[in-house]
Write an enzyme that holds these catalytic residues in place. Sequence first.
Site, PDB file in Angstrom:
ATOM      1  N   LYS A  12      47.251  43.538  79.198  1.00 47.45           N
ATOM      2  CA  LYS A  12      47.039  44.850  79.813  1.00 47.45           C
ATOM      3  C   LYS A  12      45.766  45.448  79.234  1.00 47.45           C
ATOM      4  CE  LYS A  12      49.926  47.191  82.201  1.00 47.45           C
ATOM      5  NZ  LYS A  12      50.377  46.633  83.471  1.00 47.45           N
ATOM      6  N   THR A  57      52.594  42.240  81.230  1.00 53.19           N
ATOM      7  CA  THR A  57      51.545  43.147  80.738  1.00 53.19           C
ATOM      8  C   THR A  57      52.116  44.549  80.591  1.00 53.19           C
ATOM      9  OG1 THR A  57      50.674  43.732  82.932  1.00 53.19           O
ATOM     10  CG2 THR A  57      49.829  41.717  81.922  1.00 53.19           C
ATOM     11  N   ARG A 176       3.608  54.141  69.896  1.00 52.40           N
ATOM     12  CA  ARG A 176       4.418  54.302  71.102  1.00 52.40           C
ATOM     13  C   ARG A 176       5.764  54.903  70.721  1.00 52.40           C
ATOM     14  NH1 ARG A 176       6.952  48.230  72.572  1.00 52.40           N
ATOM     15  NH2 ARG A 176       7.898  47.914  70.525  1.00 52.40           N
ATOM     16  N   GLN A 219      12.350  43.865  67.624  1.00 54.30           N
ATOM     17  CA  GLN A 219      13.047  42.829  66.871  1.00 54.30           C
ATOM     18  C   GLN A 219      13.032  43.119  65.364  1.00 54.30           C
ATOM     19  OE1 GLN A 219      11.157  42.235  69.560  1.00 54.30           O
ATOM     20  NE2 GLN A 219      11.628  40.274  70.539  1.00 54.30           N
ATOM     21  N   HIS A 247      12.132  51.796  77.714  1.00 52.78           N
ATOM     22  CA  HIS A 247      10.709  52.111  77.782  1.00 52.78           C
ATOM     23  C   HIS A 247      10.456  53.588  78.080  1.00 52.78           C
ATOM     24  CE1 HIS A 247      10.263  47.842  77.653  1.00 52.78           C
ATOM     25  NE2 HIS A 247      10.760  47.653  78.847  1.00 52.78           N
TER      26      HIS A 247
END
Lengths: 298, 298, 298, 298
Positions: A12, A57, A176, A219, A247
């Site tokens: 479930k 379930t 940025r 990264q 972005h």
Amino acid sequence: MGIRLGENQYGKAEVRLVHVNRDTDVHRIKDVNVTSQLRGDLETVHTLGDNTTCLPTDTQKNTVYAKAREWGGVGAIEDFALRLARHFVGEHDYVDGARQEIHEYAWDRITTPDGPHDHAFSRRGGETRTTVVTKDAEGEWVVSGLEGLTVLKSTGSEFHGYPRTRYTTLQETTDRILATDVSARWRYVGVDHDYDAVYASVRALMLEAFANTHSLALQQSLYEMGRSVLKSHPEIAEVRFSMPNKHHFLVDLSPFGLDNPNEVFFAADRPYGKIEATVERDDAPAPGNAWKTVPGFL
Amino acid sequence: MGIRLGENQYGKAEVRLVHVNRDTDVHRIKDVNVTSQLRGDLETVHTLGDNTTCLPTDTQKNTVYAKAREWGGVGAIEDFALRLARHFVGEHDYVDGARQEIHEYAWDRITTPDGPHDHAFSRRGGETRTTVVTKDAEGEWVVSGLEGLTVLKSTGSEFHGYPRTRYTTLQETTDRILATDVSARWRYVGVDHDYDAVYASVRALMLEAFANTHSLALQQSLYEMGRSVLKSHPEIAEVRFSMPNKHHFLVDLSPFGLDNPNEVFFAADRPYGKIEATVERDDAPAPGNAWKTVPGFL
Amino acid sequence: MGIRLGENQYGKAEVRLVHVNRDTDVHRIKDVNVTSQLRGDLETVHTLGDNTTCLPTDTQKNTVYAKAREWGGVGAIEDFALRLARHFVGEHDYVDGARQEIHEYAWDRITTPDGPHDHAFSRRGGETRTTVVTKDAEGEWVVSGLEGLTVLKSTGSEFHGYPRTRYTTLQETTDRILATDVSARWRYVGVDHDYDAVYASVRALMLEAFANTHSLALQQSLYEMGRSVLKSHPEIAEVRFSMPNKHHFLVDLSPFGLDNPNEVFFAADRPYGKIEATVERDDAPAPGNAWKTVPGFL
Amino acid sequence: MGIRLGENQYGKAEVRLVHVNRDTDVHRIKDVNVTSQLRGDLETVHTLGDNTTCLPTDTQKNTVYAKAREWGGVGAIEDFALRLARHFVGEHDYVDGARQEIHEYAWDRITTPDGPHDHAFSRRGGETRTTVVTKDAEGEWVVSGLEGLTVLKSTGSEFHGYPRTRYTTLQETTDRILATDVSARWRYVGVDHDYDAVYASVRALMLEAFANTHSLALQQSLYEMGRSVLKSHPEIAEVRFSMPNKHHFLVDLSPFGLDNPNEVFFAADRPYGKIEATVERDDAPAPGNAWKTVPGFL
């Protein structure tokens, strides 16, 4: 050639449970979303519709609610998931494995001019805390995490030095915006931990590493976040991240006779970067079945 | 019988703008979603495709970004919307009305062991702040609000004394969970206000009234929230609420031999109650066109 | 100065009802989402929490299900909404108005090599059919519509001739993709109609007009869609549209030494154009309260 | 003890591409969503922010658009994904693996009284077609699928014979509604197939098996769907399903003096059953890395 049943599990999903601790007039609440799944001798359920070994379930759902009462609350979601897994596997000989996933939504106590309120709360928003506990004949594993922790640096992020090919149009930049929604899962070594304390620490360490890393690539920020967690938490063997690069494009205002010294940005939706990586100990114990049924990038 | 163009407006929706204030090394960010729409002499745009009087939606988008730079930032969203509306109507003789809607997402400065970070932020989650500014030949109106402020009381809520009919099955209760997502919009009298300060105060008053009202009906909580705002804010003429009753059903654990003294709840999705009402001053100035293009329940 | 309750309504939202017609072995199903709201003498519910005149939202829900059985099914959603409104207003003297909104999801019968199946269905996807019925002391009104009808023309759309200003950067085009999600609502004159037949016809006329209009502006396509409906349907007084301009931007492939003769497009999410307009008869009866509680752009 | 980078991949997600084939005046359109991810020698990108071996995600995006032009369109999504994977791995010595995931949205040509239109389309709704292609030094794998195929049987479904425990309250039934959203992924043997033809056939076989299986458990329907596909498609090695049991609860109308002979149902949202299983050939080739980065239940 024959056709047969392969790996399978059922249960479930999204059992929404709110538990109110009323031990004192100062209530505490716990808001969770439980997905219980079981494995076992389910061959003939699939091939014949014989449900003799199929714990419904609906019963799994009932069990979640009943145990929240029997056990006096939920506690850390990892502990609740472990106890549920042990219950399902231990009580039914036709069940030989369990996967219990729990998401938790945080609430804050409302503060009024009279102080913190006894029984009024507002939902915090922000990230969701998660856990997936897997239990089978080979062992027990806990993978916890968080989803939807949205962070942004308005400077301190560069991107350059990448290979240029026939299809390159991107301009290099030394300043940025860097923004992402952190989704992370970490695998615990063993199953006895102060999970609430570790969660709070991991979250704080991730935020700190994101903030303090001067980033040359998303990264790199990701790696520093994982490294910071592993350095402080020997009980964690590895951290897996999936982080979009959300972005924020600098708007070209020159057609209007305006400069734009990194002030006005367009926050884009799609496409977005998608950065996924594992940071791990080189001496960590093998993962076993910890990740077997955990959705992720690997 | 003839067919003709009726009321109409057009523009660019969901212009996602993030502005970074870099006046000092301690950056400040503003994250907004702007929907600009205009009205005017647009008959032949519709009937003939003659675009002579149609300021492109692309130009409206460009204007939003350019003005964020020209005006040195966004400021209070109400002020930004008013300035945009005045620009569009004032600069183009074929534009005679503007509707500027802005949503704002809040961010918190990340705090590390070294203190608040200069340029790293995490998104707060929780409610969204909104405004709709309408400007036409008859005047200017500001309707501000919030969406998605999710609150819950674990006690202090009753529901009884309602009419019983052939279709009644609901049981009366003197102790239930009360939970809702507050969506509210309030109409300002006039257009010169310290909108940021009013927003913070309105939000706090709503939370306080929700928390402190011993509730006999969600309608009563709603009314007290509106009343509290109007008592403290003469610059607000009325507040309109749309509040779901997010049902938390007490789980019947008796089949399992367990009691459930208001501790274990099922948080339901659908259906939900839907409570909508206006709380207003009896001597408020007429709304004019303030609500003409504001989606809402009335 | 006093504070008082203004306009209000309340009820149960999103009552999910699936009705199976089993008159023959060839079943028919009806899948709807009902939101019932009532108005009446609700002053003291709000000010005192006195629920004497508050028909519980739970009872409204029960009524929806019971009536689907008593009336032998749902029928056209407009007729079901009208009957519900009349029931609520007619049966309870403290209820003087009702708003019944219904959304319907279409299903197709599954066809196998043996032909159409008796009792297996797949959900169609595509648009949702809607209606809002308003009933009060002044009358009854039916506003029906559709949402989410996504359409696209791969040519036959131009955009030029618009005013150029300081903030214009958009290039004119004589060939672009035109795409939108049609949301429309139309107001009926009177309440006795073959609603299913009108719906099918309106949908087809809108698709035809969208397809066959050589478009110089999305506004022109919208207008032709409305005009086509009104020309064929004297029982409809007006149509209100809200249509996003879902931008498909031609990708600039020239940096890669490639042309792009209107073949490769980027389908953007946000921002998008937002075009809203009414097409109406000049001799239509006044709308009365038809639109009073219908969310829309006007 | 050391900390190191583990498995990782990165790229650009959700590149929205619409391609118009204009070879004749009868246009054809292809609407896809491409997520490109690469693997390779990315250690120092993570540890030092040295991007020398990091083909920018922006370049991956550009490549998707350029290749759609160079290759004269998209074709079957599996073929496009394979060609992209081969391009990325073949062209860059620092890239040693690729994962290309594509989702496709179907459109229908609009039909008017004049017949099928040359260049006007409506989005079909219903299921999304998917593929994930994995390529690395060990080989190439194609896993295709569909998501969101919603189906319902209004009879021909039973559920009984399950174990009863302390936490059982569910009633047995010999006639219930069975409804689910089919999500399936199937692994191909080899990479040269008529993917469009197989997709159409698999979809039809799944619908037929769902419709024609008298179901004693959703697991049984699932198994028959997989078995039917494998029997007809030797090029498919296995099918993995994740199917919610979308509960439709019979409404108890007895408090209102009404019976309910399986006609009036409440369509519930959460919780829902969650049934996941693999149906496979016993002589299928090993999956290799086909599932390594495919999110799924296993």
